[in-house]
Design a protein around this motif. Structure first.
Motif, PDB file in Angstrom:
ATOM      1  N   PHE A 242      -6.085  -9.382  14.155  1.00 40.29           N
ATOM      2  CA  PHE A 242      -6.610  -9.091  12.820  1.00 40.29           C
ATOM      3  C   PHE A 242      -5.861  -7.900  12.221  1.00 40.29           C
ATOM      4  O   PHE A 242      -6.341  -6.766  12.209  1.00 40.29           O
ATOM      5  CB  PHE A 242      -8.116  -8.827  12.881  1.00 40.29           C
ATOM      6  CG  PHE A 242      -8.939 -10.079  12.969  1.00 40.29           C
ATOM      7  CD1 PHE A 242      -9.196 -10.826  11.830  1.00 40.29           C
ATOM      8  CD2 PHE A 242      -9.421 -10.524  14.184  1.00 40.29           C
ATOM      9  CE1 PHE A 242      -9.942 -11.996  11.900  1.00 40.29           C
ATOM     10  CE2 PHE A 242     -10.168 -11.687  14.271  1.00 40.29           C
ATOM     11  CZ  PHE A 242     -10.429 -12.431  13.125  1.00 40.29           C
ATOM     12  N   LEU A 264     -17.143  -1.305  11.198  1.00 37.85           N
ATOM     13  CA  LEU A 264     -16.716  -2.331  12.152  1.00 37.85           C
ATOM     14  C   LEU A 264     -17.512  -2.283  13.447  1.00 37.85           C
ATOM     15  O   LEU A 264     -17.931  -3.318  13.968  1.00 37.85           O
ATOM     16  CB  LEU A 264     -15.223  -2.173  12.473  1.00 37.85           C
ATOM     17  CG  LEU A 264     -14.234  -2.226  11.309  1.00 37.85           C
ATOM     18  CD1 LEU A 264     -12.810  -2.140  11.836  1.00 37.85           C
ATOM     19  CD2 LEU A 264     -14.422  -3.484  10.489  1.00 37.85           C
ATOM     20  N   ILE A 310     -14.891 -11.858   7.775  1.00 37.18           N
ATOM     21  CA  ILE A 310     -13.512 -11.380   7.898  1.00 37.18           C
ATOM     22  C   ILE A 310     -12.621 -12.514   7.392  1.00 37.18           C
ATOM     23  O   ILE A 310     -12.520 -13.557   8.046  1.00 37.18           O
ATOM     24  CB  ILE A 310     -13.140 -11.048   9.350  1.00 37.18           C
ATOM     25  CG1 ILE A 310     -14.139 -10.077   9.973  1.00 37.18           C
ATOM     26  CG2 ILE A 310     -11.732 -10.465   9.406  1.00 37.18           C
ATOM     27  CD1 ILE A 310     -13.844  -9.754  11.431  1.00 37.18           C
TER      28      ILE A 310
END
Length: 371
Positions: A242, A264, A310
């Motif tokens: 990511f 996060l 995401i």
């Protein structure tokens, strides 16, 4: 890792959640396997979550499998992958710690001078100021209030938050040479589940004894629960690739950035991975009421971190840009087929390479290649 049924429409979010839960929880009437570790807080976190999800009678629905968590690294454990990665626990992966020290010596200079006046003879240092901020955070979580909190200004608290972001970036994410390696074992387990096979040969942190047996690594569950640590989840995101969280964070100033640990990996962080089985391709744009395109049934994957999507196209160019942030499952699996190779697991974790200054590592792997 959650697997959902074809897209349906419901009159209310509550009705949708109830119907979805009923479908997922069915699991053909059998108990599911959930996984955590033997560390006390990890075991209790799993037990309390399962009690909240299923009710106090959760043991009738779930068997909680505890992987041995041991700092010696003797026991393979993908839920605490750093114990099977020697270099993640030594100076080679200390860039985040070093950068954090540089940063708090900058942003806490005024606070240290201010607190020194309040405690003459103590010899107050920037490290003491930083520890006082940490006490505020932990006491607030544990007791609901801490007198240490009022010692610092709003700007100093912004500096504290950024210090944690730097620490995670340099120790556990893309600025760490072991960032990918620590999380790659769990990534391989996710891919095995998605492709419906056990893991029968040693790879990374995989416990083959458990993962080569469908009694302890089931392949047909509608719901899977795995309980891990915040730093390990950060490395899992890094191992997946990511890269939207790969931005370099300087240690002398705060810059706009996406790797914000309080967003996060806060206390009780949750990463959900959903598989959506759609009866036809779902349109990338949701600007109209017609959801589907012409075509055959299509599977998608959806990552949700703390109830926020995401968007997969941000990190994986092979995934099309979509309003929902999904990616076709086959495309995602093709991208991830290279993830273990990219992680350089053995070299990253066990190689004899030089430590480099914070900021030189940019992709979660060592800058030097194995000879």
């Amino acid at each position: 890792l959650a697997k959902t049924k074809p897209i349906k429409r419901f009159n209310s979010p509550l009705r949708k959640a109830a119907a979805l839960f009923k479908e997922l929880h069915a699991n053909n009437g059998s108990k599911i396997i959930a996984r955590s570790t033997t560390q006390d807080r990890m075991t209790k976190s799993a037990e309390y979550f399962l009690a909240g999800f299923f009710g106090l009678e959760w043991p009738t629905n779930v068997t909680l499998l505890l992987a041995i968590e041991d700092s010696t690294g003797v026991w393979n454990n993908s839920l605490a992958g750093y114990y099977n990665c020697n270099n993640s626990n030594n100076y080679r992966s200390a860039g985040g710690n070093n950068a954090t020290i540089e940063w708090y010596e900058t942003y806490l200079a005024d606070a240290t001078a201010r607190l020194q006046k309040l405690a003459p003879g103590f010899g107050w240092t920037p490290k003491d100021s930083y520890d006082a901020q940490s006490l505020c955070a932990y006491e607030t979580v544990a007791y609901g209030y801490s007198q240490f909190c009022g010692l610092f200004t709003y700007e100093e608290w912004q500096g504290y938050e950024y210090s944690i972001d730097i620490q995670f970036a340099g120790n556990n994410a893309f600025q760490s040479p072991t960032g990918r390696a620590v999380g790659i074992g769990y990534v391989q387990e996710v891919l095995a589940r998605l492709q419906h096979h056990t893991i029968d040969s040693p790879i990374a942190q995989i416990n083959v004894t458990l993962d080569n047996n469908t009694a302890t690594f089931p392949l047909d569950q509608s719901l899977n629960f795995d309980f891990s640590h915040d730093t390990n989840i950060m490395s899992i995101l890094t191992a997946f690739g990511f890269t939207q969280f790969a931005q370099f964070l300087p240690s002398d100033r705060i810059v706009p950035h996406e790797l914000v640990v309080s967003h996060l990996e806060p206390f009780a962080a949750r990463l959900d991975i959903e598989i959506i089985n759609a009866p036809a391709p779902v349109k990338a744009s949701r600007n109209n009421t017609d959801l589907y395109e012409e075509g055959k049934a299509t599977k998608y994957i959806h990552f949700i971190l703390n109830q926020r999507t995401i968007p997969l196209h941000r990190s994986f160019p092979d995934c099309e840009e979509r309003d929902d942030g999904w990616c076709e499952l086959d495309i995602f699996l093709a991208v991830q087929s290279k993830s273990f190779e990219i992680s350089q697991y053995d070299w990253a974790c066990n190689g004899d390479y030089e430590a480099v200054p914070y900021g030189e590592v940019t992709n979660g792997v060592p800058t030097q290649t194995s000879s």
